[in-house]
Design an enzyme around this catalytic site. Structure first.
Site, PDB file in Angstrom:
ATOM      1  N   LYS A  22      54.825  13.531 -92.570  1.00  0.00           N
ATOM      2  CA  LYS A  22      55.892  13.810 -93.201  1.00  0.00           C
ATOM      3  C   LYS A  22      55.398  13.964 -94.713  1.00  0.00           C
ATOM      4  CE  LYS A  22      59.476  11.540 -94.453  1.00  0.00           C
ATOM      5  NZ  LYS A  22      59.593  11.309 -96.022  1.00  0.00           N
ATOM      6  N   ASN A  23      54.881  12.939 -95.119  1.00  0.00           N
ATOM      7  CA  ASN A  23      54.534  12.708 -96.611  1.00  0.00           C
ATOM      8  C   ASN A  23      53.158  13.057 -97.020  1.00  0.00           C
ATOM      9  OD1 ASN A  23      56.926  11.456 -96.710  1.00  0.00           O
ATOM     10  ND2 ASN A  23      56.247   9.406 -96.932  1.00  0.00           N
ATOM     11  N   ARG A  93      64.128  14.005-102.661  1.00  0.00           N
ATOM     12  CA  ARG A  93      63.372  13.755-103.966  1.00  0.00           C
ATOM     13  C   ARG A  93      62.068  14.516-103.999  1.00  0.00           C
ATOM     14  NH1 ARG A  93      62.614  10.257-106.858  1.00  0.00           N
ATOM     15  NH2 ARG A  93      60.638   9.838-106.952  1.00  0.00           N
ATOM     16  N   CYS A 117      68.405   6.890-104.901  1.00  0.00           N
ATOM     17  CA  CYS A 117      68.916   7.075-103.660  1.00  0.00           C
ATOM     18  C   CYS A 117      69.119   5.698-103.170  1.00  0.00           C
ATOM     19  CB  CYS A 117      67.636   7.642-102.906  1.00  0.00           C
ATOM     20  SG  CYS A 117      66.230   6.585-102.681  1.00  0.00           S
ATOM     21  N   ARG A 122      64.449   5.502-108.328  1.00  0.00           N
ATOM     22  CA  ARG A 122      63.407   6.416-108.236  1.00  0.00           C
ATOM     23  C   ARG A 122      63.176   7.259-109.433  1.00  0.00           C
ATOM     24  NH1 ARG A 122      63.122   6.995-102.577  1.00  0.00           N
ATOM     25  NH2 ARG A 122      61.054   8.006-102.880  1.00  0.00           N
ATOM     26  N   ASP A 310      57.051   1.448 -96.276  1.00  0.00           N
ATOM     27  CA  ASP A 310      57.904   2.487 -95.148  1.00  0.00           C
ATOM     28  C   ASP A 310      57.527   1.651 -93.851  1.00  0.00           C
ATOM     29  OD1 ASP A 310      56.724   5.649 -96.765  1.00  0.00           O
ATOM     30  OD2 ASP A 310      58.280   4.044 -97.371  1.00  0.00           O
ATOM     31  N   ILE A 332      57.959  -2.834-103.909  1.00  0.00           N
ATOM     32  CA  ILE A 332      57.924  -1.527-104.416  1.00  0.00           C
ATOM     33  C   ILE A 332      59.211  -0.906-104.903  1.00  0.00           C
ATOM     34  CG2 ILE A 332      57.302   0.998-103.611  1.00  0.00           C
ATOM     35  CD1 ILE A 332      54.776  -0.974-103.693  1.00  0.00           C
ATOM     36  N   ARG A 402      65.268  12.912 -90.707  1.00  0.00           N
ATOM     37  CA  ARG A 402      64.601  13.250 -91.872  1.00  0.00           C
ATOM     38  C   ARG A 402      63.121  13.151 -91.887  1.00  0.00           C
ATOM     39  NH1 ARG A 402      67.116  11.777 -97.785  1.00  0.00           N
ATOM     40  NH2 ARG A 402      65.263  13.139 -98.117  1.00  0.00           N
TER      41      ARG A 402
HETATM   42  C1  EPZ Z   1      56.540   8.185-101.834  1.00  0.00           C
HETATM   43  O1  EPZ Z   1      57.591   7.910-102.591  1.00  0.00           O
HETATM   44  C2  EPZ Z   1      56.956   8.200-100.403  1.00  0.00           C
HETATM   45  N1  EPZ Z   1      57.570   9.553-100.304  1.00  0.00           N
HETATM   46  C3  EPZ Z   1      57.831   7.081 -99.939  1.00  0.00           C
HETATM   47  O2  EPZ Z   1      58.126   7.548 -98.559  1.00  0.00           O
HETATM   48  C4  EPZ Z   1      57.225   5.874 -99.978  1.00  0.00           C
HETATM   49  O3  EPZ Z   1      58.289   4.723 -99.803  1.00  0.00           O
HETATM   50  C5  EPZ Z   1      56.655   5.917-101.466  1.00  0.00           C
HETATM   51  O4  EPZ Z   1      55.723   6.779-101.978  1.00  0.00           O
HETATM   52  C6  EPZ Z   1      55.766   4.417-101.670  1.00  0.00           C
HETATM   53  O5  EPZ Z   1      54.864   4.502-100.860  1.00  0.00           O
HETATM   54  C7  EPZ Z   1      56.895  10.673-100.046  1.00  0.00           C
HETATM   55  O6  EPZ Z   1      55.610  10.547-100.053  1.00  0.00           O
HETATM   56  C8  EPZ Z   1      57.644  11.790-100.001  1.00  0.00           C
HETATM   57  P1  EPZ Z   1      56.550   6.102-105.705  1.00  0.00           P
HETATM   58  P2  EPZ Z   1      57.592   8.221-104.212  1.00  0.00           P
HETATM   59  O7  EPZ Z   1      56.485   7.082-106.890  1.00  0.00           O
HETATM   60  O8  EPZ Z   1      56.146   8.721-104.739  1.00  0.00           O
HETATM   61  C9  EPZ Z   1      58.449   3.553-109.151  1.00  0.00           C
HETATM   62  C10 EPZ Z   1      59.748   7.573 -96.908  1.00  0.00           C
HETATM   63  O9  EPZ Z   1      60.486   6.842 -96.113  1.00  0.00           O
HETATM   64  N2  EPZ Z   1      58.136   4.793-110.067  1.00  0.00           N
HETATM   65  O10 EPZ Z   1      55.177   5.663-105.149  1.00  0.00           O
HETATM   66  O11 EPZ Z   1      58.880   8.594-104.839  1.00  0.00           O
HETATM   67  C11 EPZ Z   1      59.478   3.784-108.023  1.00  0.00           C
HETATM   68  O12 EPZ Z   1      60.937   3.588-108.539  1.00  0.00           O
HETATM   69  C12 EPZ Z   1      59.509   7.480 -98.312  1.00  0.00           C
HETATM   70  O13 EPZ Z   1      58.935   8.223 -96.170  1.00  0.00           O
HETATM   71  C13 EPZ Z   1      58.586   5.040-111.255  1.00  0.00           C
HETATM   72  O14 EPZ Z   1      59.045   3.913-111.869  1.00  0.00           O
HETATM   73  O15 EPZ Z   1      57.372   6.562-104.441  1.00  0.00           O
HETATM   74  C14 EPZ Z   1      58.823   2.690-107.139  1.00  0.00           C
HETATM   75  O16 EPZ Z   1      59.420   1.628-107.254  1.00  0.00           O
HETATM   76  C15 EPZ Z   1      60.414   6.559 -98.990  1.00  0.00           C
HETATM   77  N3  EPZ Z   1      58.442   5.891-112.124  1.00  0.00           N
HETATM   78  C16 EPZ Z   1      57.468   2.873-107.186  1.00  0.00           C
HETATM   79  O17 EPZ Z   1      57.013   3.447-108.491  1.00  0.00           O
HETATM   80  C17 EPZ Z   1      58.015   7.212-111.647  1.00  0.00           C
HETATM   81  O18 EPZ Z   1      57.816   8.157-112.365  1.00  0.00           O
HETATM   82  C18 EPZ Z   1      56.707   3.373-106.429  1.00  0.00           C
HETATM   83  O19 EPZ Z   1      57.359   4.784-106.273  1.00  0.00           O
HETATM   84  C19 EPZ Z   1      57.625   7.190-110.283  1.00  0.00           C
HETATM   85  C20 EPZ Z   1      57.795   6.148-109.564  1.00  0.00           C
END
Ligand code: EPZ
Length: 438
Positions: A22-23, A93, A117, A122, A310, A332, A402
């Site tokens: 999915k990702n 998102r 969320c 996020r 995840d 994370i 989802r």
């Molecule tokens: C991706 O989310 C995945 N989703 C998530 O999978 C996964 O948990 C996550 O990466 C971490 O591996 C998709 O790929 C669609 P991040 P993403 O940006 O990109 C902070 C699932 O269950 N951050 O790597 O949104 C954030 O808050 C989903 O399939 C900022 O502060 O995660 C988090 O604490 C859930 N500012 C950390 O970084 C930003 O601009 C990592 O988030 C972006 C992120």
């Protein structure tokens, strides 16, 4: 809203086919916006988030055909709208992934801030800072990000240094950089396999991306991108979930069409805990629990190639059946332990202190009515239900729909006693015919 009714105690035995990631499919679908030519994606999982992303592209003016259920043929020749609306972005998102492609190809984009969320706030501040380094002008207006490329409508290559690893942040700026003028270097890039998969699609479309999967990605911008065909990599989180399902039920499964190399750290951690996992070949895993049973092992979630966040919830379910004390640290997301309180209602001995959950096993889990709060928490509760005594009813399984394709059918096929109780028509995935499968 649909529920799962599960009767625990059955040992899973048989073969499970792992679906597409999915990702990876979510950014790859967004990448189709970078060209007016046709992009065909195979092995796309039939899950709710993918349907949502496809509908977003159609709302923008793209044509999304599904010649088969798991094949998307996308043509973004006639994009007339450059906006991802709030009511859609707040539900998923990952729709922020249209920001980079729209800005790169059309010089403009308006995308709702996603809002938080269940698992955290996020933010997308890192996405926006990165795009500014490519020359984008970004402003916030009434909850929307309004972005423009002021230099003749084209982004300029530059150096991006992420203070924090962000998966979709890396993906957004990677896609944007493919059409920027000049060279872009992304430092502290995310290294998840889905990044390399996206880069492979982009290079097939004519992009010039090097280093995807490493902390430093280099992109030489080009004028146009073209048609491509690509097969999405297997889902490493679905793989890990079924590894846990075999182990928690003391069963024995063969996982087909997976990619063991993408699950190396999860396999290593499960082996430490006593799970016997054999890499039969590059796309097949054989898994069963060892005779002596499971042993508690600590884990810390970190960016790839370390243990994935995840898989944290699923691992917690497994550790309730492991002898000893395990400490699970979530680094994370700030609020990703909501499954713990539902597990406690089933009898799990879990205590939370800050970002660490301490699990004491082995505990007998008792079936109960429990509520899913997010995608991976749902998977955790299903795993718990498979081993709990009596009946477990997992409510709000739209969360699990989802990201897992027909998980109850896959589990039932290997001996689980699980059924979906349909509560209302609206909560179900639309029939394949309705989503344009010809
Ligand atoms: C991706 O989310 C995945 N989703 C998530 O999978 C996964 O948990 C996550 O990466 C971490 O591996 C998709 O790929 C669609 P991040 P993403 O940006 O990109 C902070 C699932 O269950 N951050 O790597 O949104 C954030 O808050 C989903 O399939 C900022 O502060 O995660 C988090 O604490 C859930 N500012 C950390 O970084 C930003 O601009 C990592 O988030 C972006 C992120």
């Amino acid at each position: 809203m649909d529920k799962f009714r599960i009767r625990g105690g059955r040992k899973l035995r048989g073969r499970v086919q792992i679906g597409g990631a999915k990702n990876s499919a979510l950014p790859c679908i967004a990448a189709a916006l970078l060209t007016g030519e046709s992009v065909t994606l195979h092995n796309v999982p039939y899950v709710r988030d993918i349907i949502t992303q496809g509908r977003l592209l159609e709302d923008l003016g793209a044509q999304v055909l599904r010649p088969e259920l798991r094949t998307h043929k996308i043509s973004a020749a006639n994009i007339e709208i450059f906006e991802a609306p709030y009511d859609l972005v707040k539900t998923m998102r990952a729709s922020v992934l249209v920001l980079g492609p729209l800005l790169a190809r059309f010089g403009k984009a308006k995308v709702s801030l996603p809002g938080g969320c269940a698992i955290g706030t996020r933010p997308i501040d890192l996405h926006l800072e990165a795009l500014k380094h490519l020359g984008a002008q970004v402003s916030l207006e009434a909850g929307y990000v309004v972005a423009r490329a002021p230099h003749r409508g084209r982004l300029q290559g530059g150096e991006v240094n992420f203070d924090k690893v962000t998966v979709t942040g890396t993906e957004n700026v990677l896609m944007a950089a493919t059409l920027a003028e000049g060279k872009t270097v992304i430092n502290n890039a995310a290294r998840e396999p889905e990044i390399a998969d996206l880069a492979e699609l982009l290079n097939r479309m004519g992009a010039r991306v090097r280093g995807a999967g490493s902390p430093t990605i280099t992109i030489d911008g080009v004028e146009h991108l073209g048609a491509a065909e690509h097969t999405i990599i297997p889902d490493r989180i679905e793989t890990g979930t079924f590894l846990c399902a075999a182990a928690i039920t003391d069963g024995e499964l063969e996982l087909k069409d997976c990619r063991p190399e993408h699950s190396a750290i999860v396999i290593a951690k499960l082996r430490e805990a006593g799970v016997e996992i054999e890499e039969v070949n590059q796309s097949t895993l054989h898994v069963r629990c060892c005779a002596e049973g499971l042993t508690a092992r600590d884990v810390v979630t970190e960016p790839h190639p370390r243990f994935p966040t995840d898989m944290q919830a699923q691992y917690m379910a497994l550790m309730t059946q492991a002898a000893g004390v395990s400490r699970i640290t979530e680094t994370i997301f700030e609020n990703r332990f909501m499954h713990a309180s539902e597990m406690q209602r089933m009898g799990a001995d879990i205590s939370i202190s800050g970002n660490t959950a301490t699990v004491r096993g082995v505990t007998r889990l008792m079936g109960a009515r429990v509520q899913a709060s997010d995608l991976r928490a749902s998977a955790c509760l299903v795993l718990a239900g498979l081993v709990a005594e009596g009946e477990t009813v997992v409510e709000r399984v739209y969360h699990i729909d989802r990201g897992y394709e027909k998980i109850e059918a896959k589990l039932r096929a290997v001996g689980a006693e699980i059924e979906r109780v349909r509560e209302s028509v609206t909560a179900q995935l639309p029939p394949a015919a309705e989503v344009g499968v010809s």
